[in-house]
Scaffold this motif. Structure first.
Motif, short mmCIF file in Angstrom:
data_model
loop_
_atom_site.label_atom_id
_atom_site.label_comp_id
_atom_site.label_asym_id
_atom_site.label_seq_id
_atom_site.Cartn_x
_atom_site.Cartn_y
_atom_site.Cartn_z
N LYS A 270 0.98 -1.55 0.19
CA LYS A 270 0.38 0.12 -0.25
C LYS A 270 0.82 1.44 0.15
N VAL B 287 -4.77 -0.89 -4.47
CA VAL B 287 -6.10 -1.15 -4.10
C VAL B 287 -6.63 -1.94 -5.36
N GLY B 288 -6.38 -2.32 -6.82
CA GLY B 288 -6.11 -3.03 -7.68
C GLY B 288 -6.53 -4.35 -6.94
N HIS B 289 -5.44 -5.33 -5.84
CA HIS B 289 -5.07 -6.89 -5.79
C HIS B 289 -6.96 -6.35 -4.40
N MET B 290 -7.10 -5.18 -3.69
CA MET B 290 -8.23 -5.45 -2.73
C MET B 290 -9.06 -5.03 -3.01
N ASN B 291 -10.06 -4.52 -4.00
CA ASN B 291 -11.26 -4.78 -5.17
C ASN B 291 -11.82 -6.19 -5.78
N ASN B 292 -10.39 -6.47 -6.01
CA ASN B 292 -10.23 -8.15 -6.64
C ASN B 292 -11.02 -9.35 -5.49
N ARG C 233 -11.84 -8.51 -1.68
CA ARG C 233 -13.60 -7.66 -1.79
C ARG C 233 -14.77 -8.83 -2.49
N ASN C 234 -14.64 -8.25 -4.23
CA ASN C 234 -15.21 -8.72 -4.94
C ASN C 234 -15.37 -10.49 -4.77
N GLU D 176 -17.33 -11.41 -1.56
CA GLU D 176 -18.49 -11.07 -1.50
C GLU D 176 -19.17 -12.28 -2.54
#
Length: 116
Positions: free
Chosen positions: A87, A95-100, A102-103, A106
């Motif tokens: 980070k 951010v890209g890794h964390m969005n991946n 999180r998706n 979910e």
């Protein structure tokens, strides 16, 4: 359980009251579960609604989903090496890794708890 009626005009209407007066906070996962039950299991949905179990169930599902997400995201980030050092050095990659992550978390939660 005895059912009583009240005469209103020419009609007798049943005296119905909910046993549970608790106000439940339903979040996104609870609303998704509600929509799933309405569309795919209308019998279960109507039974739960009539017996006053629906809102408690939706609140429990919502809380369980948030708890599971809170567990999965840090565990997956640790397993994949997404750290605070990344980070600090490359925020956009983090951010890209964390969005991946999180998706994917979910999707797991939705299949385990909401659409089960």
């Amino acid at each position: 359980m005895e059912l009583t009626y009240t005469k209103v005009g020419d009609y007798y209407l049943p005296d119905l009251a909910l046993d549970d007066d608790t106000k439940y906070e339903i979040g996104i996962y609870g609303r998704m579960r509600q929509r799933f039950l309405e569309e795919h299991h209308p019998g279960v949905y109507n039974r739960m609604l009539l017996f006053g179990e629906l809102w408690k169930h939706l609140a429990e599902i919502d809380a369980a989903c948030h708890e599971r997400m809170g567990f999965l995201i840090p565990a997956m980030a640790k397993q994949e090496g997404v750290t605070e050092a990344l980070k600090a050095t490359d925020q956009m990659e983090w951010v890209g890794h964390m969005n991946n992550i999180r998706n994917r978390a979910e999707e797991i939660v939705l299949h385990e708890l909401v659409y089960a």
